[in-house]
Design an enzyme around this catalytic site. Structure first.
Site, PDB file in Angstrom:
ATOM      1  N   GLY A 165      21.205 -11.274  15.009  1.00 55.04           N
ATOM      2  CA  GLY A 165      21.483 -10.699  16.301  1.00 55.04           C
ATOM      3  C   GLY A 165      21.952  -9.469  16.560  1.00 55.04           C
ATOM      4  O   GLY A 165      22.236  -9.041  17.676  1.00 55.04           O
ATOM      5  N   ARG A 292      13.193 -15.828   2.005  1.00 49.91           N
ATOM      6  CA  ARG A 292      13.924 -16.529   1.399  1.00 49.91           C
ATOM      7  C   ARG A 292      14.301 -17.866   1.751  1.00 49.91           C
ATOM      8  O   ARG A 292      13.509 -18.157   2.747  1.00 49.91           O
ATOM      9  CB  ARG A 292      15.440 -15.360   1.511  1.00 49.91           C
ATOM     10  CG  ARG A 292      15.837 -15.585   3.071  1.00 49.91           C
ATOM     11  CD  ARG A 292      16.908 -15.066   3.269  1.00 49.91           C
ATOM     12  NE  ARG A 292      17.299 -14.801   4.586  1.00 49.91           N
ATOM     13  CZ  ARG A 292      17.531 -15.684   5.715  1.00 49.91           C
ATOM     14  NH1 ARG A 292      17.566 -16.872   5.319  1.00 49.91           N
ATOM     15  NH2 ARG A 292      17.986 -15.166   6.911  1.00 49.91           N
TER      16      ARG A 292
END
Length: 446
Positions: A165, A292
């Protein structure tokens, strides 16, 4: 399979990786900072080495120091976990250069997906729907205003190298854009060393739904269904579940096949996640790809019975997937909540010493912890200290288990977001599955 592996991470994810390694008979090597002298991950590892000072820049982000420890410890591979260096292409590249296997995709793929602008271009070419916007960087706020007017407000201003964010803001008019551009660009430079900004059309009341992928070195690629991750604060997830109550069979299949198509287009291997925004009419748009393991991977493990860390290691060791798409089940419903050392009203971090810790127990309850009683929660690292995961036969059953578990969960000595989590799971909108990314803003305005 590997005999010795270094985990280049800390906290609950380091412990999570070590648990699978030990089950596979792999010797685990940990790194720890001066602030983590008594950390659980250091104590649980077979071997542990001091990597540097308390701050991440002086320890867990020191690429050369980590690789030197790995070489001296005689490991064959490095698992980066999530966060920290997990999506750093330079780290993956340096591992390759010294003959260490990086448990993840290639440095080239990490780099291409790490730039949100580049990722948009690649996905568009691969036929994946993207949010209306631009695939070039903006040089200044004047250009941003011009493009925003062409697309139409509201606009989502984003940092190309952003995450969590940071550098991201909803903008609704020209004045807000001028102000937001400069502030977010500065933040992007400070956090990521890259001030590239771009804009996308802001989709009102979307859901954040992601597809978990596995791909081996021969191109065999499968999707392990979806996760609903819409409940967020400051664009960071706090509640995740699988499967999504909003997604039907047709949408699930279409999103999964699109995610596989995207992964094959870039030659992806190992574990990855394609994140989508889904509007009220079930149109979905590419948001980003995480190259990931995800924080929320346990809910996928719970409904499929597949250990994602084990699959990561097997793929990195050159093994092929031992199951096909048709063999991946959906059994039950799982929900995860992230427990943060933070004020539940302001979301400000709450470091300190944990004076007491009492965890709920029972069938269908799973804990991923990076703390114990008397642990020191420092201001140096991410404030997430634990994850609580529940599994039920159906969503209602999982919610009931989660409510009971949260009522019995106690952490003393620091503030946590547990009171907020209790409110969320007890709310009628959550229980009915009305969980868009605006959930907290709509029902829990602080």
């Amino acid at each position: 399979m590997f005999k010795r592996i270094l985990i280049a991470n800390r906290g609950e994810i380091a412990l999570r990786i070590m648990r699978t390694c030990k089950a596979l008979g792999i010797t685990t090597v940990a790194i720890y900072s001066e602030a983590d002298q008594n950390a659980p991950h250091k104590q649980y590892a077979d071997e542990a080495y001091l990597v540097g000072g308390p701050r991440v820049a002086d320890s867990y982000l020191k690429i050369d120091s980590i690789i030197e420890i790995a070489k001296n410890a005689g490991v064959e591979a490095i698992h980066p976990g999530y966060g920290l260096l997990s999506e750093n292409p330079e780290f993956a590249r340096k591992c390759e250069e010294v003959g260490l296997i990086f448990v993840g995709p290639s440095p080239q793929v990490i780099a291409s997906m790490g730039s949100k602008i580049e990722a948009r271009k690649i996905m568009k070419q691969a036929g994946v729907p993207v949010v209306p916007g631009i695939s070039t960087s903006l040089s200044n706020s004047e250009q941003a205003v011009k493009v925003a007017n062409e697309i139409g407000y509201p606009i989502m201003l984003k940092a190309s190298s952003g995450g969590g964010g940071i550098g991201m803001q909803i903008v609704r008019n020209d004045e807000e854009m001028v102000k937001a551009f400069e502030g977010n660009q500065k933040r992007a430079i400070a956090f990521f060393g890259n001030g590239e900004m771009y804009v996308e059309k802001y989709i009102e009341n979307p859901r954040h739904i992601e597809i978990q992928l596995l791909a081996d070195n021969k191109g065999n690629t499968v999707y392990l269904w979806e996760r609903e991750c819409s409940i967020q604060r400051r664009h960071q997830k706090i509640v995740e579940e699988a499967p999504s109550s909003f997604v039907d069979y047709q949408l699930r299949k279409k999103m999964g096949e699109t995610a596989v198509q995207a992964a094959k287009a870039i030659g992806y291997k190992n574990t990855g996640t394609i994140e989508f925004l889904v509007d009220e009419n079930k149109n979905f748009y590419f948001l980003e790809m995480n190259t990931r393991l995800q924080v929320e991977h346990p809910v996928t493990e719970e409904i499929t019975g597949i250990d994602l860390v084990e699959e990561q290691l097997r793929i990195a060791a050159g093994e092929l997937l031992c199951f096909s798409q048709e063999q991946i089940p959906i059994k039950g419903h799982s929900i995860e909540v992230r427990i943060y050392a933070e004020d539940p009203k302001t979301f400000y971090p709450s470091p300190g010493t944990i004076t007491s810790l009492s965890l709920p127990k029972g069938d269908g309850i799973r804990h991923e912890l990076g703390i114990h009683e008397k642990s020191m929660v420092t201001p140096y690292y991410d404030p997430m200290v634990a994850k609580l995961i529940v599994k039920g036969k159906v969503r209602e059953d999982a919610i009931n288990k989660l409510q009971l578990a949260l009522s019995e969960y106690h952490v003393g000595g620091i503030k946590t977001n547990i009171p907020l989590l209790r409110e969320i799971v007890e709310h009628a909108a959550f229980q009915s599955g009305d969980t868009t990314t605006n959930f907290l803003a709509k029902y829990f305005e602080r």
